[in-house]
Design a protein around this motif. Structure first.
Motif, PDB file in Angstrom:
ATOM      1  N   SER A  10      10.721  15.749 -18.758  1.00  0.00           N
ATOM      2  CA  SER A  10       9.650  15.344 -19.680  1.00  0.00           C
ATOM      3  C   SER A  10       8.395  14.906 -18.934  1.00  0.00           C
ATOM      4  O   SER A  10       7.300  14.911 -19.500  1.00  0.00           O
ATOM      5  CB  SER A  10      10.136  14.242 -20.622  1.00  0.00           C
ATOM      6  OG  SER A  10      10.202  12.987 -19.963  1.00  0.00           O
ATOM      7  N   PHE A  11       8.521  14.540 -17.659  1.00  0.00           N
ATOM      8  CA  PHE A  11       7.373  14.189 -16.834  1.00  0.00           C
ATOM      9  C   PHE A  11       6.806  15.416 -16.110  1.00  0.00           C
ATOM     10  O   PHE A  11       5.856  15.293 -15.346  1.00  0.00           O
ATOM     11  CB  PHE A  11       7.758  13.128 -15.789  1.00  0.00           C
ATOM     12  CG  PHE A  11       7.722  11.721 -16.315  1.00  0.00           C
ATOM     13  CD1 PHE A  11       6.563  10.982 -16.281  1.00  0.00           C
ATOM     14  CD2 PHE A  11       8.869  11.134 -16.847  1.00  0.00           C
ATOM     15  CE1 PHE A  11       6.520   9.675 -16.768  1.00  0.00           C
ATOM     16  CE2 PHE A  11       8.845   9.838 -17.317  1.00  0.00           C
ATOM     17  CZ  PHE A  11       7.674   9.103 -17.284  1.00  0.00           C
ATOM     18  N   ARG A  31      11.722   5.216 -18.845  1.00  0.00           N
ATOM     19  CA  ARG A  31      10.456   5.922 -19.092  1.00  0.00           C
ATOM     20  C   ARG A  31       9.264   5.005 -18.800  1.00  0.00           C
ATOM     21  O   ARG A  31       8.293   5.421 -18.172  1.00  0.00           O
ATOM     22  CB  ARG A  31      10.374   6.426 -20.531  1.00  0.00           C
ATOM     23  CG  ARG A  31       9.047   7.138 -20.832  1.00  0.00           C
ATOM     24  CD  ARG A  31       9.056   7.813 -22.172  1.00  0.00           C
ATOM     25  NE  ARG A  31      10.125   8.799 -22.275  1.00  0.00           N
ATOM     26  CZ  ARG A  31      10.108  10.008 -21.724  1.00  0.00           C
ATOM     27  NH1 ARG A  31       9.060  10.385 -21.018  1.00  0.00           N
ATOM     28  NH2 ARG A  31      11.124  10.829 -21.874  1.00  0.00           N
ATOM     29  N   ALA A  32       9.353   3.754 -19.209  1.00  0.00           N
ATOM     30  CA  ALA A  32       8.253   2.810 -18.987  1.00  0.00           C
ATOM     31  C   ALA A  32       8.039   2.544 -17.492  1.00  0.00           C
ATOM     32  O   ALA A  32       6.897   2.536 -17.017  1.00  0.00           O
ATOM     33  CB  ALA A  32       8.524   1.507 -19.727  1.00  0.00           C
ATOM     34  N   THR A  33       9.126   2.353 -16.741  1.00  0.00           N
ATOM     35  CA  THR A  33       8.975   2.091 -15.306  1.00  0.00           C
ATOM     36  C   THR A  33       8.533   3.350 -14.563  1.00  0.00           C
ATOM     37  O   THR A  33       7.719   3.265 -13.643  1.00  0.00           O
ATOM     38  CB  THR A  33      10.268   1.519 -14.686  1.00  0.00           C
ATOM     39  OG1 THR A  33      11.352   2.422 -14.889  1.00  0.00           O
ATOM     40  CG2 THR A  33      10.609   0.151 -15.268  1.00  0.00           C
ATOM     41  N   MET A  34       9.032   4.506 -14.980  1.00  0.00           N
ATOM     42  CA  MET A  34       8.596   5.781 -14.377  1.00  0.00           C
ATOM     43  C   MET A  34       7.116   6.024 -14.627  1.00  0.00           C
ATOM     44  O   MET A  34       6.389   6.477 -13.744  1.00  0.00           O
ATOM     45  CB  MET A  34       9.395   6.952 -14.964  1.00  0.00           C
ATOM     46  CG  MET A  34      10.625   7.344 -14.195  1.00  0.00           C
ATOM     47  SD  MET A  34      10.295   8.131 -12.617  1.00  0.00           S
ATOM     48  CE  MET A  34       9.633   9.703 -13.133  1.00  0.00           C
ATOM     49  N   ASP A  75       0.806  -1.211   0.000  1.00  0.00           N
ATOM     50  CA  ASP A  75       0.000   0.000   0.000  1.00  0.00           C
ATOM     51  C   ASP A  75       0.846   1.271   0.000  1.00  0.00           C
ATOM     52  O   ASP A  75       0.374   2.321  -0.415  1.00  0.00           O
ATOM     53  CB  ASP A  75      -0.917   0.038   1.225  1.00  0.00           C
ATOM     54  CG  ASP A  75      -1.974  -1.050   1.177  1.00  0.00           C
ATOM     55  OD1 ASP A  75      -2.358  -1.469   0.065  1.00  0.00           O
ATOM     56  OD2 ASP A  75      -2.409  -1.492   2.258  1.00  0.00           O
ATOM     57  N   ARG A  76       2.084   1.181   0.478  1.00  0.00           N
ATOM     58  CA  ARG A  76       2.910   2.379   0.632  1.00  0.00           C
ATOM     59  C   ARG A  76       4.172   2.397  -0.213  1.00  0.00           C
ATOM     60  O   ARG A  76       4.845   3.412  -0.299  1.00  0.00           O
ATOM     61  CB  ARG A  76       3.314   2.554   2.097  1.00  0.00           C
ATOM     62  CG  ARG A  76       2.179   2.778   3.048  1.00  0.00           C
ATOM     63  CD  ARG A  76       1.678   4.221   2.961  1.00  0.00           C
ATOM     64  NE  ARG A  76       0.520   4.444   3.780  1.00  0.00           N
ATOM     65  CZ  ARG A  76       0.563   4.917   5.009  1.00  0.00           C
ATOM     66  NH1 ARG A  76       1.701   5.208   5.572  1.00  0.00           N
ATOM     67  NH2 ARG A  76      -0.561   5.090   5.673  1.00  0.00           N
ATOM     68  N   THR A  77       4.528   1.261  -0.808  1.00  0.00           N
ATOM     69  CA  THR A  77       5.759   1.161  -1.589  1.00  0.00           C
ATOM     70  C   THR A  77       5.476   0.400  -2.868  1.00  0.00           C
ATOM     71  O   THR A  77       4.743  -0.586  -2.856  1.00  0.00           O
ATOM     72  CB  THR A  77       6.852   0.407  -0.805  1.00  0.00           C
ATOM     73  OG1 THR A  77       7.060   1.049   0.451  1.00  0.00           O
ATOM     74  CG2 THR A  77       8.160   0.369  -1.570  1.00  0.00           C
ATOM     75  N   ALA A  78       6.086   0.863  -3.944  1.00  0.00           N
ATOM     76  CA  ALA A  78       5.994   0.112  -5.206  1.00  0.00           C
ATOM     77  C   ALA A  78       7.282   0.306  -5.985  1.00  0.00           C
ATOM     78  O   ALA A  78       7.896   1.374  -5.950  1.00  0.00           O
ATOM     79  CB  ALA A  78       4.809   0.566  -6.045  1.00  0.00           C
ATOM     80  N   ALA A  79       7.663  -0.745  -6.659  1.00  0.00           N
ATOM     81  CA  ALA A  79       8.752  -0.677  -7.630  1.00  0.00           C
ATOM     82  C   ALA A  79       8.228  -1.341  -8.890  1.00  0.00           C
ATOM     83  O   ALA A  79       7.555  -2.380  -8.825  1.00  0.00           O
ATOM     84  CB  ALA A  79       9.991  -1.390  -7.116  1.00  0.00           C
ATOM     85  N   PHE A  80       8.518  -0.727 -10.007  1.00  0.00           N
ATOM     86  CA  PHE A  80       8.143  -1.286 -11.295  1.00  0.00           C
ATOM     87  C   PHE A  80       9.423  -1.591 -12.040  1.00  0.00           C
ATOM     88  O   PHE A  80      10.386  -0.811 -11.988  1.00  0.00           O
ATOM     89  CB  PHE A  80       7.225  -0.330 -12.048  1.00  0.00           C
ATOM     90  CG  PHE A  80       5.890  -0.207 -11.380  1.00  0.00           C
ATOM     91  CD1 PHE A  80       4.868  -1.089 -11.685  1.00  0.00           C
ATOM     92  CD2 PHE A  80       5.675   0.743 -10.400  1.00  0.00           C
ATOM     93  CE1 PHE A  80       3.646  -1.014 -11.038  1.00  0.00           C
ATOM     94  CE2 PHE A  80       4.457   0.833  -9.742  1.00  0.00           C
ATOM     95  CZ  PHE A  80       3.439  -0.050 -10.065  1.00  0.00           C
ATOM     96  N   ALA A  90      15.862  -2.648 -15.580  1.00  0.00           N
ATOM     97  CA  ALA A  90      15.556  -1.287 -15.142  1.00  0.00           C
ATOM     98  C   ALA A  90      14.522  -1.323 -14.033  1.00  0.00           C
ATOM     99  O   ALA A  90      13.779  -2.301 -13.878  1.00  0.00           O
ATOM    100  CB  ALA A  90      15.032  -0.469 -16.315  1.00  0.00           C
ATOM    101  N   CYS A  91      14.485  -0.213 -13.279  1.00  0.00           N
ATOM    102  CA  CYS A  91      13.499  -0.111 -12.203  1.00  0.00           C
ATOM    103  C   CYS A  91      13.183   1.349 -11.914  1.00  0.00           C
ATOM    104  O   CYS A  91      13.968   2.249 -12.218  1.00  0.00           O
ATOM    105  CB  CYS A  91      14.000  -0.774 -10.929  1.00  0.00           C
ATOM    106  SG  CYS A  91      15.319   0.141 -10.091  1.00  0.00           S
ATOM    107  N   ALA A  92      12.026   1.546 -11.321  1.00  0.00           N
ATOM    108  CA  ALA A  92      11.645   2.822 -10.708  1.00  0.00           C
ATOM    109  C   ALA A  92      10.929   2.447  -9.416  1.00  0.00           C
ATOM    110  O   ALA A  92       9.982   1.649  -9.435  1.00  0.00           O
ATOM    111  CB  ALA A  92      10.741   3.633 -11.619  1.00  0.00           C
TER     112      ALA A  92
END
Length: 155
Positions: free
Chosen positions: A147-148, A115-118, A60-65, A76-78
């Motif tokens: 760009s974001f 860009r995809a993970t962001m 609920d409070r953390t995510a990584a993609f 890659a990761c974000a």
């Protein structure tokens, strides 16, 4: 031709690779596209892996993609956190977002993975009720973040 990047939400088993990519992100040089900074290994790398694993348990409070590079390896990761905030007259949204790591393994750069993970992380933060999102950037990352819609705030 459009290339589709497959992004997935990270799980606790990805903590070691997320820590490796975080370590890699800390080597970004102060001057864009120059020799990477030396960042020593040490107890902090184990602590980082353990902290990431603990954070990922709180979906609920953390995510990584992430984008996978192969079995057990990430390209890659974000990763970001939702930080509680008090409501104010201009917003009752319960969180501010903090992007803690965006990194791409050098052999996978310039393929759109960051860009995809962001994008996935920013979408998750918006759906989760973020009023604003902050991050710290290396010079190499600034064009992506600009760009974001991110802007530079002087200290």
């Amino acid at each position: 031709m459009t290339v589709t990047v497959t992004v997935r939400r990270a799980v606790v088993a990805d903590a070691g690779e997320l820590a490796r990519l975080r370590h890699l992100s800390l080597t970004c040089p102060a001057v864009p596209w120059t020799e990477p900074r030396a960042v020593p290994d040490g107890p902090w790398t184990t602590e980082c892996r353990e902290a990431i694993a603990a954070l990922l348990r709180d979906q609920d409070r953390t995510a990584a993609f992430v984008v996978d590079a192969g079995p057990g390896r990430l390209a890659a990761c974000a990763m970001g956190l939702l930080l509680p905030r008090l409501p104010g007259p201009d917003s009752a949204k319960p969180f501010n977002g903090d992007i803690s790591t965006v990194a791409t393994d050098p052999e996978f750069r310039r393929l759109g993975y960051a860009r995809a993970t962001m994008t996935a992380l920013m979408d998750w933060m918006a759906v989760s009720g973020c009023k604003g999102v902050s991050l710290s950037s290396s010079p190499e990352g600034e064009p992506l973040y600009t760009s974001f819609g991110f802007t530079y705030d002087a200290p």
